[in-house]
Design a protein around this motif. Sequence first.
Motif, PDB file in Angstrom:
ATOM      1  N   GLU A  79      -4.808  19.714  -1.760  1.00 33.04           N
ATOM      2  CA  GLU A  79      -4.502  21.133  -1.896  1.00 33.04           C
ATOM      3  C   GLU A  79      -5.428  21.852  -2.872  1.00 33.04           C
ATOM      4  N   SER A  80      -6.183  21.125  -3.673  1.00 32.92           N
ATOM      5  CA  SER A  80      -7.025  21.750  -4.687  1.00 32.92           C
ATOM      6  C   SER A  80      -8.279  20.913  -4.921  1.00 32.92           C
ATOM      7  N   TYR A  81      -9.231  21.486  -5.656  1.00 30.54           N
ATOM      8  CA  TYR A  81     -10.478  20.819  -5.998  1.00 30.54           C
ATOM      9  C   TYR A  81     -10.420  20.308  -7.432  1.00 30.54           C
ATOM     10  N   LEU A  82     -11.094  19.194  -7.668  1.00 34.18           N
ATOM     11  CA  LEU A  82     -11.381  18.760  -9.026  1.00 34.18           C
ATOM     12  C   LEU A  82     -12.808  19.191  -9.330  1.00 34.18           C
ATOM     13  N   ARG A  83     -12.958  20.121 -10.272  1.00 35.97           N
ATOM     14  CA  ARG A  83     -14.295  20.607 -10.633  1.00 35.97           C
ATOM     15  C   ARG A  83     -14.740  19.933 -11.929  1.00 35.97           C
ATOM     16  N   GLU A 140      -6.717   0.289  -0.090  1.00 35.80           N
ATOM     17  CA  GLU A 140      -7.558   1.111   0.773  1.00 35.80           C
ATOM     18  C   GLU A 140      -8.295   2.164  -0.053  1.00 35.80           C
ATOM     19  N   PRO A 141      -9.599   2.359   0.189  1.00 30.29           N
ATOM     20  CA  PRO A 141     -10.327   3.422  -0.514  1.00 30.29           C
ATOM     21  C   PRO A 141      -9.781   4.802  -0.120  1.00 30.29           C
ATOM     22  N   GLN A 142      -9.879   5.729  -1.039  1.00 26.09           N
ATOM     23  CA  GLN A 142      -9.529   7.123  -0.779  1.00 26.09           C
ATOM     24  C   GLN A 142     -10.815   7.907  -0.537  1.00 26.09           C
ATOM     25  N   ARG A 143     -10.792   8.810   0.435  1.00 27.14           N
ATOM     26  CA  ARG A 143     -11.990   9.564   0.793  1.00 27.14           C
ATOM     27  C   ARG A 143     -11.932  10.977   0.226  1.00 27.14           C
ATOM     28  N   LEU A 144     -13.036  11.373  -0.392  1.00 25.85           N
ATOM     29  CA  LEU A 144     -13.155  12.711  -0.955  1.00 25.85           C
ATOM     30  C   LEU A 144     -14.336  13.427  -0.314  1.00 25.85           C
ATOM     31  N   LYS A 145     -14.286  14.755  -0.315  1.00 24.35           N
ATOM     32  CA  LYS A 145     -15.421  15.576   0.075  1.00 24.35           C
ATOM     33  C   LYS A 145     -16.032  16.189  -1.182  1.00 24.35           C
ATOM     34  N   ALA A 146     -17.360  16.143  -1.261  1.00 21.48           N
ATOM     35  CA  ALA A 146     -18.059  16.599  -2.456  1.00 21.48           C
ATOM     36  C   ALA A 146     -18.914  17.825  -2.153  1.00 21.48           C
ATOM     37  N   PHE A 147     -18.898  18.773  -3.073  1.00 17.90           N
ATOM     38  CA  PHE A 147     -19.728  19.977  -3.017  1.00 17.90           C
ATOM     39  C   PHE A 147     -20.339  20.163  -4.414  1.00 17.90           C
ATOM     40  N   CYS A 157     -22.226  21.419 -11.452  1.00 15.78           N
ATOM     41  CA  CYS A 157     -20.810  21.217 -11.157  1.00 15.78           C
ATOM     42  C   CYS A 157     -20.635  20.393  -9.887  1.00 15.78           C
ATOM     43  N   LEU A 158     -19.695  19.479  -9.939  1.00 16.19           N
ATOM     44  CA  LEU A 158     -19.333  18.657  -8.792  1.00 16.19           C
ATOM     45  C   LEU A 158     -17.893  18.979  -8.424  1.00 16.19           C
ATOM     46  N   TYR A 159     -17.697  19.444  -7.194  1.00 22.33           N
ATOM     47  CA  TYR A 159     -16.361  19.765  -6.684  1.00 22.33           C
ATOM     48  C   TYR A 159     -15.901  18.624  -5.770  1.00 22.33           C
ATOM     49  N   LEU A 160     -14.753  18.049  -6.066  1.00 25.75           N
ATOM     50  CA  LEU A 160     -14.207  16.956  -5.275  1.00 25.75           C
ATOM     51  C   LEU A 160     -12.862  17.369  -4.691  1.00 25.75           C
ATOM     52  N   ARG A 161     -12.666  17.043  -3.407  1.00 26.15           N
ATOM     53  CA  ARG A 161     -11.402  17.370  -2.748  1.00 26.15           C
ATOM     54  C   ARG A 161     -11.007  16.222  -1.824  1.00 26.15           C
ATOM     55  N   ALA A 162      -9.742  15.821  -1.901  1.00 25.44           N
ATOM     56  CA  ALA A 162      -9.264  14.734  -1.052  1.00 25.44           C
ATOM     57  C   ALA A 162      -9.194  15.184   0.396  1.00 25.44           C
ATOM     58  N   GLU A 163      -9.556  14.291   1.294  1.00 22.61           N
ATOM     59  CA  GLU A 163      -9.481  14.607   2.718  1.00 22.61           C
ATOM     60  C   GLU A 163      -8.026  14.665   3.166  1.00 22.61           C
ATOM     61  N   ARG A 164      -7.731  15.638   3.987  1.00 22.95           N
ATOM     62  CA  ARG A 164      -6.374  15.789   4.512  1.00 22.95           C
ATOM     63  C   ARG A 164      -6.273  15.038   5.833  1.00 22.95           C
ATOM     64  N   GLU A 165      -6.171  13.761   5.735  1.00 22.11           N
ATOM     65  CA  GLU A 165      -6.074  12.954   6.953  1.00 22.11           C
ATOM     66  C   GLU A 165      -4.788  12.137   6.912  1.00 22.11           C
ATOM     67  N   LYS A 166      -4.261  11.861   8.069  1.00 22.89           N
ATOM     68  CA  LYS A 166      -3.029  11.083   8.149  1.00 22.89           C
ATOM     69  C   LYS A 166      -3.360   9.614   7.951  1.00 22.89           C
ATOM     70  N   PRO A 167      -2.777   8.968   6.940  1.00 25.57           N
ATOM     71  CA  PRO A 167      -3.089   7.559   6.701  1.00 25.57           C
ATOM     72  C   PRO A 167      -2.571   6.680   7.822  1.00 25.57           C
ATOM     73  N   GLU A 168      -3.325   5.609   8.098  1.00 22.59           N
ATOM     74  CA  GLU A 168      -2.920   4.689   9.156  1.00 22.59           C
ATOM     75  C   GLU A 168      -1.671   3.911   8.759  1.00 22.59           C
ATOM     76  N   ALA A 169      -1.571   3.561   7.471  1.00 30.23           N
ATOM     77  CA  ALA A 169      -0.405   2.827   6.988  1.00 30.23           C
ATOM     78  C   ALA A 169       0.447   3.744   6.115  1.00 30.23           C
ATOM     79  N   LEU A 170       1.748   3.492   6.100  1.00 30.32           N
ATOM     80  CA  LEU A 170       2.661   4.286   5.296  1.00 30.32           C
ATOM     81  C   LEU A 170       2.836   3.650   3.930  1.00 30.32           C
ATOM     82  N   MET A 171       2.915   4.494   2.913  1.00 29.97           N
ATOM     83  CA  MET A 171       3.134   4.004   1.567  1.00 29.97           C
ATOM     84  C   MET A 171       4.545   3.446   1.449  1.00 29.97           C
TER      85      MET A 171
END
Length: 312
Positions: A97-101, A154-161, A174-188
């Motif tokens: 939902e947000s970026y880590l800057r 499992e690794p977590q995937r981020l998008k970088a800008f 500045c490095l902007y990181l945001r988690a990908e909004r993808e449905k995980p294959e396995a449930l926590m």
Amino acid sequence: MRRQGGKLLPCAVLALCLAALGTGYAYWDGTLRVAGKLATGQLDCAFASEGTYRAELVRDGGEVLAEIPMEARAGEDEKSIALVFPEGMPDDFLGGESYLRISCPIEEKGLKAKEQAADFTVPGEEILLTPEQVYLALPDVAYDWDEPDAYFLEPQRLKAFRSVERLEDALYCCLYLRAEREKPEALMPEFIQVDEESLMSMPLAEQLFPNSGVWVDYSFTSELRIDQQTAVSGKRISVFGALTSYAYWTDRLHVKGSAAFRFPVAVQLLEAGELPADGAVIDDRAFATGSNARKNGKTEDNRKTAVRTGAL
């Protein structure tokens, strides 16, 4: 008259030949040679030894939601740095939902760097959060979980800008990181069940965590790319046309980071095949001094447990 005409013709031919030879000789003698040496400048950026390194949670529009504690430690040279987040990451960051800057002050030691805003219209570069260690955290104690559930490996995937900005008369990359909004294959898993014997065989963690649950230490690597500043006209700096591409530079700074993420999973202790009614088992090793707890963590004298009432 015939004798005169016969003499004039060879003379005319000889004059023409001498004229041609004279013209050619003058052309060869007029050749000039120029020797020279041409060198371009160099873009040389480095992480600043002074300045504020910041990590902030921001919305799409740039609104700062929270500042995340971060420590910046010098790397092997001025072009590398290690970032540590001692208090971990917010629980909702992996929701996307947000970026880590991450803002790092930069020094320009050569040519001027080009300032450019982050382009969020492009897909972004993928960065992996690689799990390094998984912990089971209980009140006042945490354990190294050596055989965790596969979900937490499992690794977590981020998008970088990236962006290069000038703030308060200082240059920041500045490095902007945001988690990908993808449905995980396995449930926590909703909760983790562990028996007392298994719990006591786990080594105590070197650190404590503010909340109970499962914590995972992740690491990541990335590059901060800085382009050379362009001319006023917007064209690349060039010398003699053919060297246009050669005279344009891109510098790269290397970033390594590590941070812990919390997964809100309940940890339940199995005792004699049954779950306790409402309680969490606290290992008494946690109440010893730090050094003694680590040295004597698996001795028989420290294999006692105490029960504390309260949900995890």
